[in-house]
Design an enzyme around this catalytic site. Structure first.
Site, PDB file in Angstrom:
ATOM      1  N   CYS A   1     -10.291   4.186 -30.196  1.00 46.32           N
ATOM      2  CA  CYS A   1     -11.577   4.846 -30.453  1.00 46.32           C
ATOM      3  C   CYS A   1     -12.395   5.022 -29.188  1.00 46.32           C
ATOM      4  O   CYS A   1     -13.439   4.382 -29.008  1.00 46.32           O
ATOM      5  CB  CYS A   1     -12.374   4.014 -31.452  1.00 46.32           C
ATOM      6  SG  CYS A   1     -11.375   3.574 -32.850  1.00 46.32           S
TER       7      CYS A   1
ATOM      8  N   ARG B   1      -4.222   3.414 -16.399  1.00 46.07           N
ATOM      9  CA  ARG B   1      -4.456   4.178 -15.165  1.00 46.07           C
ATOM     10  C   ARG B   1      -5.102   5.551 -15.396  1.00 46.07           C
ATOM     11  O   ARG B   1      -6.021   5.927 -14.661  1.00 46.07           O
ATOM     12  CB  ARG B   1      -3.170   4.319 -14.349  1.00 46.07           C
ATOM     13  CG  ARG B   1      -2.539   2.958 -13.974  1.00 46.07           C
ATOM     14  CD  ARG B   1      -1.421   3.086 -12.944  1.00 46.07           C
ATOM     15  NE  ARG B   1      -1.954   3.390 -11.637  1.00 46.07           N
ATOM     16  CZ  ARG B   1      -1.942   4.565 -11.073  1.00 46.07           C
ATOM     17  NH1 ARG B   1      -1.371   5.582 -11.694  1.00 46.07           N
ATOM     18  NH2 ARG B   1      -2.482   4.756  -9.907  1.00 46.07           N
TER      19      ARG B   1
ATOM     20  N   PRO C   1       4.552  -5.228  -0.534  1.00 43.63           N
ATOM     21  CA  PRO C   1       4.611  -4.019  -1.352  1.00 43.63           C
ATOM     22  C   PRO C   1       4.616  -4.335  -2.845  1.00 43.63           C
ATOM     23  O   PRO C   1       5.248  -5.304  -3.286  1.00 43.63           O
ATOM     24  CB  PRO C   1       5.944  -3.377  -0.942  1.00 43.63           C
ATOM     25  CG  PRO C   1       6.783  -4.525  -0.489  1.00 43.63           C
ATOM     26  CD  PRO C   1       5.839  -5.540   0.104  1.00 43.63           C
ATOM     27  N   GLY C   2       3.899  -3.544  -3.598  1.00 40.95           N
ATOM     28  CA  GLY C   2       3.906  -3.675  -5.053  1.00 40.95           C
ATOM     29  C   GLY C   2       4.400  -2.381  -5.670  1.00 40.95           C
ATOM     30  O   GLY C   2       5.566  -2.224  -6.029  1.00 40.95           O
ATOM     31  N   ARG C   3       3.499  -1.400  -5.718  1.00 35.88           N
ATOM     32  CA  ARG C   3       3.775  -0.123  -6.374  1.00 35.88           C
ATOM     33  C   ARG C   3       5.098   0.510  -5.920  1.00 35.88           C
ATOM     34  O   ARG C   3       5.864   1.007  -6.741  1.00 35.88           O
ATOM     35  CB  ARG C   3       2.626   0.834  -6.068  1.00 35.88           C
ATOM     36  CG  ARG C   3       2.687   2.132  -6.860  1.00 35.88           C
ATOM     37  CD  ARG C   3       1.663   3.157  -6.317  1.00 35.88           C
ATOM     38  NE  ARG C   3       0.391   2.596  -5.989  1.00 35.88           N
ATOM     39  CZ  ARG C   3      -0.682   2.584  -6.793  1.00 35.88           C
ATOM     40  NH1 ARG C   3      -0.612   3.133  -7.994  1.00 35.88           N
ATOM     41  NH2 ARG C   3      -1.816   2.044  -6.397  1.00 35.88           N
TER      42      ARG C   3
ATOM     43  N   TYR D   1      -8.598   5.629 -13.554  1.00 34.41           N
ATOM     44  CA  TYR D   1      -8.650   6.336 -12.261  1.00 34.41           C
ATOM     45  C   TYR D   1      -8.456   7.829 -12.414  1.00 34.41           C
ATOM     46  O   TYR D   1      -8.291   8.526 -11.407  1.00 34.41           O
ATOM     47  CB  TYR D   1      -7.527   5.849 -11.330  1.00 34.41           C
ATOM     48  CG  TYR D   1      -7.329   4.365 -11.250  1.00 34.41           C
ATOM     49  CD1 TYR D   1      -8.308   3.536 -10.715  1.00 34.41           C
ATOM     50  CD2 TYR D   1      -6.143   3.785 -11.692  1.00 34.41           C
ATOM     51  CE1 TYR D   1      -8.110   2.167 -10.627  1.00 34.41           C
ATOM     52  CE2 TYR D   1      -5.935   2.413 -11.602  1.00 34.41           C
ATOM     53  CZ  TYR D   1      -6.922   1.614 -11.065  1.00 34.41           C
ATOM     54  OH  TYR D   1      -6.714   0.271 -10.981  1.00 34.41           O
TER      55      TYR D   1
ATOM     56  N   GLY E   1       0.759  -1.245   0.000  1.00 41.39           N
ATOM     57  CA  GLY E   1       0.000   0.000   0.000  1.00 41.39           C
ATOM     58  C   GLY E   1       0.786   1.288   0.000  1.00 41.39           C
ATOM     59  O   GLY E   1       0.211   2.355  -0.258  1.00 41.39           O
TER      60      GLY E   1
HETATM   61  N1  LLP Z   1      -1.575  -6.922  -1.103  1.00 42.94           N
HETATM   62  C1  LLP Z   1      -2.865  -7.010  -1.489  1.00 42.94           C
HETATM   63  C2  LLP Z   1      -3.754  -7.972  -0.839  1.00 42.94           C
HETATM   64  C3  LLP Z   1      -3.334  -6.164  -2.503  1.00 42.94           C
HETATM   65  O1  LLP Z   1      -4.608  -6.241  -2.876  1.00 42.94           O
HETATM   66  C4  LLP Z   1      -2.450  -5.240  -3.124  1.00 42.94           C
HETATM   67  C5  LLP Z   1      -2.902  -4.362  -4.199  1.00 42.94           C
HETATM   68  C6  LLP Z   1      -1.104  -5.223  -2.692  1.00 42.94           C
HETATM   69  C7  LLP Z   1      -0.712  -6.058  -1.673  1.00 42.94           C
HETATM   70  C8  LLP Z   1      -0.095  -4.280  -3.284  1.00 42.94           C
HETATM   71  O2  LLP Z   1      -0.421  -2.962  -3.031  1.00 42.94           O
HETATM   72  P1  LLP Z   1       0.584  -1.767  -3.413  1.00 42.94           P
HETATM   73  O3  LLP Z   1       1.801  -1.892  -2.540  1.00 42.94           O
HETATM   74  O4  LLP Z   1       0.924  -1.921  -4.842  1.00 42.94           O
HETATM   75  O5  LLP Z   1      -0.182  -0.553  -3.136  1.00 42.94           O
HETATM   76  N2  LLP Z   1      -4.416  -0.899 -10.138  1.00 42.94           N
HETATM   77  C9  LLP Z   1      -4.362   0.078  -9.068  1.00 42.94           C
HETATM   78  C10 LLP Z   1      -3.830  -0.523  -7.790  1.00 42.94           C
HETATM   79  C11 LLP Z   1      -4.579  -1.742  -7.316  1.00 42.94           C
HETATM   80  C12 LLP Z   1      -4.010  -2.349  -6.066  1.00 42.94           C
HETATM   81  C13 LLP Z   1      -4.622  -3.665  -5.792  1.00 42.94           C
HETATM   82  N3  LLP Z   1      -4.091  -4.357  -4.650  1.00 42.94           N
HETATM   83  C14 LLP Z   1      -3.548   1.267  -9.539  1.00 42.94           C
HETATM   84  O6  LLP Z   1      -3.079   1.259 -10.681  1.00 42.94           O
HETATM   85  O7  LLP Z   1      -3.388   2.237  -8.818  1.00 42.94           O
END
Ligand code: LLP
Length: 415
Positions: free
Chosen positions: A343, A312, A274-276, A316, A239
């Site tokens: 289109c 994105r 962590p992802g983003r 969003y 997150g």
């Molecule tokens: N863990 C769980 C259970 C999640 O659902 C997510 C993201 C993460 C970890 C990783 O979260 P992060 O660290 O990336 O915030 N497509 C959207 C974001 C969707 C996130 C979904 N879940 C965007 O482009 O902003």
């Protein structure tokens, strides 16, 4: 760390000039920096020194196997949400024993696949899923390791589409019923209760909601322990936000500090997903201006990337910085709508950008490493972009551009 560096009017990622990448691989293409990925991971590692913790990269943010492989080599575990992601992790050399499986509903086939692979834990999100997992594990003669993903009803103060921790969300099990479900899980013969999980949303800038959620989770962990249900790990989700425009983003260690303060002295192993924040600012989308079109009210720069490449903005209304690659030219700056060839009026990558453009110019769309390629599609039968990883002076093609024939290769006509 700034992904782009400009020397003598040439924009580079690490030591490689973006025009060289465009010449070599064509556009649109995603460009990632190994050094930036490694640096982002190192920030988490440094923040977690002294804690018994594991970083499980959220594969959904960017699932290219070269990226998964890099994180695996750095020692990461993985947070997956499908059997497909598990297959990618394994193909990339990731260790299934460091995998947590999130998601609101896993199919039986996915449960079997993950049990056979020996993942660390299933993050279960409902009573039904708990029963199903127990049944699947029984048929395989195994005990499935489980955590419940609890919903702490904390407002993460982020975009509603990516906020997951409120009562109204489909995610997690309600706090009020979590204890009862833990008792059930504890009693089921083919489940092994091992942890608890919580993820309240994405692109979070304020560290307080996550710390509050951790506090609520700890209360539950302690009251479960009082009943003899002892958990081995606490998974705090992902997150942490990144800077797209002018957001004030705390360094990783400062973001995690309030949460870690609450967790000080705990015995349980800590998991993060962590992802983003690991990949977002380590990637950009490189695109070329095809056509400049001056309408009555707006100027359009139509580029060769589109909403199918980077969803994105359309999805969003997300803001990504767009910069012209390289200096030079005689064009005057104008306010441009940066749009793709699809289109749809929603096919935009940026509104009202002040840029001095000529047809043929290259643009870099920044902060596109997370949820960029991963959310791309073939809409309008557009081949997905190539992906390139820069490593020092080297550029590596880590995903070839799709070929048109591949896009309908799985289809057939009636006899
Ligand atoms: N863990 C769980 C259970 C999640 O659902 C997510 C993201 C993460 C970890 C990783 O979260 P992060 O660290 O990336 O915030 N497509 C959207 C974001 C969707 C996130 C979904 N879940 C965007 O482009 O902003």
């Amino acid at each position: 760390m700034n992904l782009l560096n400009n020397t003598n009017g040439v924009s580079r990622v690490e030591g490689v000039a973006l025009p060289a990448i465009a010449d070599h691989f064509g556009t649109p293409c995603y460009v990632y920096s190994r050094a930036a990925l490694t640096a982002a991971y190192a920030c988490y590692q440094a923040a977690l020194v002294g804690h018994n913790a594991r970083i499980c990269y959220a594969v959904k943010a960017n699932s290219n196997i070269a990226i998964l492989n890099l994180f695996a080599r750095l020692g990461a575990g993985f947070d997956i949400v499908s059997g497909g992601e598990l297959a990618r992790v394994i193909a990339a050399g990731g260790d299934p024993a460091k995998v947590v499986f999130s998601g609101v509903a896993k199919s039986r086939a996915e449960m079997q696949q993950a049990l056979a692979a020996g993942i660390h834990c299933f993050n279960v999100e409902s009573a039904s899923e708990l029963e199903q997992l127990n049944t699947v594990a029984a048929t395989m003669g195994q005990r499935a390791p489980v955590a419940l993903r609890v919903n702490p009803n904390v407002d993460p103060k982020t975009h509603p589409y990516i906020s997951t921790g409120l009562k109204t969300a489909k995610f997690g099990v309600a706090f009020a019923t979590a204890k009862e479900l833990y008792r059930r899980a504890h009693a089921l013969p083919n489940l092994e209760v091992c942890g608890i999980a919580c993820h309240i949303g994405s692109q979070l800038l304020d560290p307080q909601p996550a710390a509050d959620a951790a506090g609520k989770v700890l209360e539950l962990v302690d009251s479960l322990a009082a009943e003899g249900i002892v958990l081995e790990h606490i998974d705090l989700g992902g997150g942490m936000g990144i800077r797209y425009r002018d957001e004030v983003v705390l360094p990783t260690a400062d973001y995690l500090a309030p949460m870690l303060e609450r967790l000080a002295g705990r015995q349980e192993m800590l998991y993060f997903e962590p992802g983003r924040s690991l990949v977002g600012n380590a990637g950009l989308l490189l695109t070329r201006v095809e056509v400049l079109k001056h309408g009555e009210e707006k100027n359009f720069a139509i580029v060769d990337a589109a909403m199918n490449d980077l969803a994105r903005p359309a999805l969003y209304d997300a803001w990504h910085e767009i910069v012209k690659v390289g200096a030079g030219g005689t064009a005057q700056p104008l306010q441009y709508e940066i749009v793709g060839p699809i289109c749809e009026s929603g096919d935009f990558l940026g509104h009202d950008r002040n840029l001095a453009l000529a047809e043929g110019d290259l643009l870099a769309i920044l902060s596109a490493g997370a949820y960029g390629m991963a959310m791309s599609s073939n809409y309008n039968t557009r081949p997905r972009a190539a992906e390139i990883m820069v490593d020092g002076e080297q550029m590596h093609l880590i995903r070839r551009r799709e070929e048109i024939a591949q896009l309908f290769a799985l289809e057939s006509v009636l006899p």
